[in-house]
Design an enzyme around this catalytic site. Structure first.
Site, PDB file in Angstrom:
ATOM      1  N   GLY A 276       8.208  18.148  16.066  1.00  0.00           N
ATOM      2  CA  GLY A 276       9.179  17.429  16.675  1.00  0.00           C
ATOM      3  C   GLY A 276      10.363  18.439  16.187  1.00  0.00           C
TER       4      GLY A 276
ATOM      5  N   VAL B 115       8.823  24.321  14.988  1.00  0.00           N
ATOM      6  CA  VAL B 115       9.399  22.863  14.889  1.00  0.00           C
ATOM      7  C   VAL B 115      10.647  23.079  15.504  1.00  0.00           C
ATOM      8  CG1 VAL B 115      10.474  21.554  12.773  1.00  0.00           C
ATOM      9  CG2 VAL B 115       8.414  22.920  12.958  1.00  0.00           C
ATOM     10  N   CYS B 116      11.040  21.130  15.956  1.00  0.00           N
ATOM     11  CA  CYS B 116      12.716  21.151  16.213  1.00  0.00           C
ATOM     12  C   CYS B 116      12.449  21.852  17.562  1.00  0.00           C
ATOM     13  CB  CYS B 116      13.471  21.523  15.102  1.00  0.00           C
ATOM     14  SG  CYS B 116      15.423  20.542  15.646  1.00  0.00           S
ATOM     15  N   THR B 117      13.415  22.775  18.145  1.00  0.00           N
ATOM     16  CA  THR B 117      14.597  23.503  18.916  1.00  0.00           C
ATOM     17  C   THR B 117      14.029  24.753  19.039  1.00  0.00           C
ATOM     18  OG1 THR B 117      16.372  23.657  17.919  1.00  0.00           O
ATOM     19  CG2 THR B 117      16.207  22.384  19.652  1.00  0.00           C
TER      20      THR B 117
END
Length: 236
Positions: A157, A107-109
């Site tokens: 994202g 998730v995310c970075t």
């Protein structure tokens, strides 16, 4: 694919944390995935013990090295991603657990960490919009979608995308009806007061404001990503 049921073997999910992780990156998906029929969820870190995330402390974490295997590995992101990209002990555990997992996710970075571990080469992947382009440093193809699947790799994202990501995983493992039941149970019916959740829709002044905030650590993170990418190319 055989879908998980309450009577099947446990479906072991591991969230691999690191210092200065963004808590919603994993607590959002954790809330959804913990309700997956047959799920066994473990939150762990390289050192074990406790991790601070956005002022919250998560304690009594096991060490990643003490987890034999998992069905799904999930790597969240956060400002600590920059340092974690250079933590070879952490990255080695990601590689080890990913080798036996049915799904390798982020998730995310967290996708930058999968990339630094060499798990995204030739794959499409999602990431937070501000750092998405850095995926290319690991031989991955940045994808702006909220949830991206490429083979066994599923990536979400930025931050709140983790909830959508988790529901997509539940649908994959246990079927669409199970995913919808969990969505209803947690009353996930987003209706944000502003259409500012994407750089494409945010007012220019808002985008400029947030971009300037992220710019403070951008050079350091890009340097860390570049160094990790070079290690992969050199086979270090």
């Amino acid at each position: 694919m055989t879908q998980a049921t309450a009577t099947s073997a446990p479906f072991h999910i591991v969230f691999a944390l690191f210092p200065d992780v963004t808590q919603l990156d994993f607590t959002g998906p954790h809330q959804i995935l913990s309700r997956l029929p047959g799920a066994q969820v473990t939150v762990a870190s390289a050192a074990g013990g406790q991790i601070e995330a956005d002022g919250l402390v998560f304690a009594r974490l096991p060490r990643l090295a003490d987890i034999v295997r998992c069905d799904l590995l999930c790597v969240p992101g956060g400002f600590g991603t920059t340092q974690a990209m250079g933590d070879e002990t952490y990255l080695a555990q990601l590689r080890r657990l990913a080798a036996g997992a049915r799904y390798v996710t982020s998730v995310c970075t967290g996708s930058l960490l999968l990339g630094a571990a060499g798990l995204l080469t030739g794959k499409r992947a999602a990431c937070h919009w501000a750092w998405r382009d850095q995926l290319a440093l690991f031989g991955a193809t940045p994808d702006p979608a909220r949830v991206v699947r490429d083979g066994q790799v599923i990536t979400g994202g930025g931050v709140t995308a983790g909830i959508d990501f988790a529901l997509a995983i539940v649908a994959e493992v246990a079927g669409a009806e199970a995913a919808q039941a969990i969505q209803l149970a947690v009353e996930y019916a987003p209706a944000p007061p502003f259409d500012a959740g994407r750089p494409e829709t945010a007012p220019p002044a808002v985008l400029d404001r947030v971009t300037k905030i992220y710019a403070r650590g951008m050079d350091e993170r890009r340097a860390a990503a570049r160094a990790a990418g070079e290690k992969l190319l050199q086979g270090v």
